[in-house]
Motif scaffolding. Structure first.
Motif, PDB file in Angstrom:
ATOM      1  N   SER A   1      35.780  52.158  51.947  1.00 12.33           N
ATOM      2  CA  SER A   1      35.322  50.915  51.336  1.00 12.33           C
ATOM      3  C   SER A   1      36.197  50.447  50.185  1.00 12.33           C
ATOM      4  O   SER A   1      36.018  49.370  49.663  1.00 12.33           O
ATOM      5  CB  SER A   1      33.884  51.083  50.833  1.00 12.33           C
ATOM      6  N   SER A   2      37.151  51.267  49.726  1.00 16.67           N
ATOM      7  CA  SER A   2      37.952  50.875  48.588  1.00 16.67           C
ATOM      8  C   SER A   2      39.149  50.045  49.041  1.00 16.67           C
ATOM      9  O   SER A   2      40.292  50.387  48.841  1.00 16.67           O
ATOM     10  CB  SER A   2      38.366  52.127  47.827  1.00 16.67           C
ATOM     11  N   SER A   3      38.884  48.916  49.671  1.00 18.96           N
ATOM     12  CA  SER A   3      39.941  48.022  50.154  1.00 18.96           C
ATOM     13  C   SER A   3      40.502  47.231  48.990  1.00 18.96           C
ATOM     14  O   SER A   3      39.973  47.235  47.889  1.00 18.96           O
ATOM     15  CB  SER A   3      39.370  47.086  51.221  1.00 18.96           C
ATOM     16  N   SER A   4      41.603  46.513  49.240  1.00 13.85           N
ATOM     17  CA  SER A   4      42.312  45.807  48.172  1.00 13.85           C
ATOM     18  C   SER A   4      41.477  44.711  47.535  1.00 13.85           C
ATOM     19  O   SER A   4      41.726  44.314  46.409  1.00 13.85           O
ATOM     20  CB  SER A   4      43.613  45.212  48.730  1.00 13.85           C
ATOM     21  N   ASP A   5      40.486  44.194  48.256  1.00 15.66           N
ATOM     22  CA  ASP A   5      39.677  43.113  47.695  1.00 15.66           C
ATOM     23  C   ASP A   5      38.404  43.636  47.026  1.00 15.66           C
ATOM     24  O   ASP A   5      37.537  42.853  46.632  1.00 15.66           O
ATOM     25  CB  ASP A   5      39.298  42.096  48.781  1.00 15.66           C
ATOM     26  N   TYR A   6      38.290  44.938  46.859  1.00 16.10           N
ATOM     27  CA  TYR A   6      37.105  45.495  46.202  1.00 16.10           C
ATOM     28  C   TYR A   6      37.221  45.328  44.692  1.00 16.10           C
ATOM     29  O   TYR A   6      38.212  45.724  44.080  1.00 16.10           O
ATOM     30  CB  TYR A   6      36.939  46.974  46.543  1.00 16.10           C
ATOM     31  N   GLN A   7      36.206  44.744  44.071  1.00 17.02           N
ATOM     32  CA  GLN A   7      36.170  44.563  42.634  1.00 17.02           C
ATOM     33  C   GLN A   7      35.001  45.355  42.055  1.00 17.02           C
ATOM     34  O   GLN A   7      33.840  45.004  42.270  1.00 17.02           O
ATOM     35  CB  GLN A   7      36.013  43.077  42.281  1.00 17.02           C
ATOM     36  N   PRO A   8      35.278  46.434  41.328  1.00 18.09           N
ATOM     37  CA  PRO A   8      34.181  47.179  40.689  1.00 18.09           C
ATOM     38  C   PRO A   8      33.403  46.274  39.749  1.00 18.09           C
ATOM     39  O   PRO A   8      33.997  45.619  38.872  1.00 18.09           O
ATOM     40  CB  PRO A   8      34.908  48.290  39.926  1.00 18.09           C
TER      41      PRO A   8
END
Length: 464
Positions: free
Chosen positions: A363-370
């Motif tokens: 799930s830690s793709s490039s578009d992931y924003q914490p």
């Protein structure tokens, strides 16, 4: 068909039954063994452990029938409990006026014989029976009656054992929670004293730095002004000065030095802010119970957690979203609630970091924003009680479904070994639910995030 009257002590009898927490529970071998023995002793095809509820009889154990329960109005056992000291024997139900037109006599399973021994608790309440049933008229020998009574006492013994084991389990759990709370309280108390001392020691040099920075800037401005005057008065300096000026970029130094002073100022202000948050967090100088505005303490807890993240080996950027409503002051033990806020926000950041560190094919793709979302609001529960609510929500790794029921248990941690003590959420639960009469709720979806909701009642009184 005349239904059995309710005993005079029906309210006490029903309360005694409910204390065993047996109704609608799964079968248990210990009860089934006794029921089987009762059928053998009385030589009947049917035997039951029957519990008499408000309007039904429910079978904790059964041999020879499939029914789970029957109406109390049609229950032979409802007559048996009227005389707790005696075994009720019905040789032929067809000729007994109490049961002749009972649908279980006129229809299936065509009961003819019945013998029931009351299940009499140590307090004298008959909560049900151990009974045997046959489809043929018959009787029992004195020895069989004695055997049925002995087995009924064994049923009660199992009921008492079951209750005592549950009470012991609850006591052990309470002791574990108390131990966890004491450990956490002592740890936080020691941390508070340590933090207060460190905050004091740090505050002195920071105040010195911030107090002297304006003088440093003023002196620098005066020296630069003097330097410009020298340059105007001596446009052609002697050779050593000229060589030095060629080596230095004086205009760059003059411009950058003020940036350097500003950086020192901003760093000192940040340290001062962290120290203030630490002192607010420790709250050793404040009363246990007081009226506070929660927003300031929520922001302080957030600042402390963010500072810890920025100083970590693998810092990452978190988007902070705040939905703050105007809230009335809240009476609470703010020192303890600060522990809760720090614990929940730190857990949220751990969950975000764990998702960030996942491999790209998860799930830690490039578009992931914490993202961390903090919400304050007011709510009323189903009883009409008013609460202030604080919600801490993250889009991190989430909590697995099989772990969610255990998350508040003492010494249980969903984190990898070495990363969690199992005390933070236990202490948080104790502080919110037990000490503040509030609620601590979890909603989590594995792989998508978690939301912890703190409900704090607005009607806690200030101490005298």
């Amino acid at each position: 068909m005349p239904a059995a009257p309710y005993p005079e002590n029906e309210a006490e009898r029903q309360k005694a039954l409910e204390q065993y927490n047996l109704l609608d529970t799964l079968p248990e071998q210990a009860f089934d063994d006794i029921t089987l023995l009762a059928a053998h002793v009385c030589q009947t095809p049917i035997a039951l452990v029957s519990l008499i509820d408000h309007d039904r009889q429910w079978f904790k154990s059964k041999v020879g029938i499939d029914a789970e329960e029957t109406p109390r109005a049609q229950a032979f056992c409802a007559h048996t409990i009227l005389e707790p000291a005696n075994v009720l024997v019905v040789p032929d139900a067809r000729v007994d006026p109490r049961f002749a037109d009972n649908p279980f006599v006129t229809g299936m399973p065509e009961i003819r014989f019945y013998a029931g021994a009351p299940l009499q608790t140590p307090g004298g309440q008959a909560v049900g029976t151990l009974c045997t049933v046959d489809t043929k008229p018959r009787g029992l020998t004195p020895e069989q009656i004695q055997g049925l009574q002995a087995l009924s006492r064994q049923v009660v013994a199992q009921m008492e054992l079951r209750r005592n084991v549950k009470q012991l389990s609850q006591t052990l759990e309470k002791l574990q929670r108390t131990q966890a709370s004491l450990i956490q309280t002592e740890k936080m108390s020691a941390l508070g004293r340590f933090v207060a001392g460190i905050a004091h020691e740090i505050n002195n040099p920071v105040s010195f730095i911030l107090g002297n920075l304006p003088h440093a800037q003023s002196y620098t401005e005066e020296l630069l002004e003097l330097l410009h005057l020298y340059q105007a008065a001596y446009p052609q300096p002697k050779s050593p000065v000229a060589v030095k000026l060629d080596d230095l970029d004086l205009d760059y130094i003059a411009e950058d030095f003020f940036k350097l002073l500003n950086s020192i100022k901003f760093g000192a202000i940040r340290i001062e802010k962290i120290v203030k948050s630490l002192r607010t967090f420790s709250n050793l100088h404040e009363a246990d119970i007081k009226s506070v505005q929660l927003r300031e303490h929520l922001d302080n807890a957030l600042d402390l957690s963010l500072s810890q993240l920025q100083d970590s080996l693998n810092p990452f950027k978190i988007e902070i979203i705040k939905h703050y409503q105007d809230l009335p002051p809240l009476v609470c033990n703010i020192a303890e609630l600060n522990q809760v806020l720090i614990s929940l926000i730190s857990n949220a950041m751990d969950a975000l970091q764990e998702r960030v560190e996942q491999t790209p094919d998860e799930s830690s793709s490039s578009d992931y924003q914490p993202t961390l979302t903090l919400t304050t609001d007011q709510a009323t529960d189903e009883t009409g009680r008013d609460f202030i609510t604080l919600t801490i929500e993250d889009n991190g790794i989430g909590i697995e479904l099989d772990k969610q029921d255990k998350i508040f248990d003492p010494f249980y941690s969903s984190k990898p070994v070495g990363k969690g003590t199992g005390l933070g959420l236990t202490s948080s639960y104790e502080i919110v639910v037990k000490q503040h009469q509030g609620k601590l709720l979890l909603n989590s979806t594995p792989g998508q995030g978690s939301r912890f909701s703190i409900w704090l009642p607005t009607d806690l009184p200030l101490p005298d």
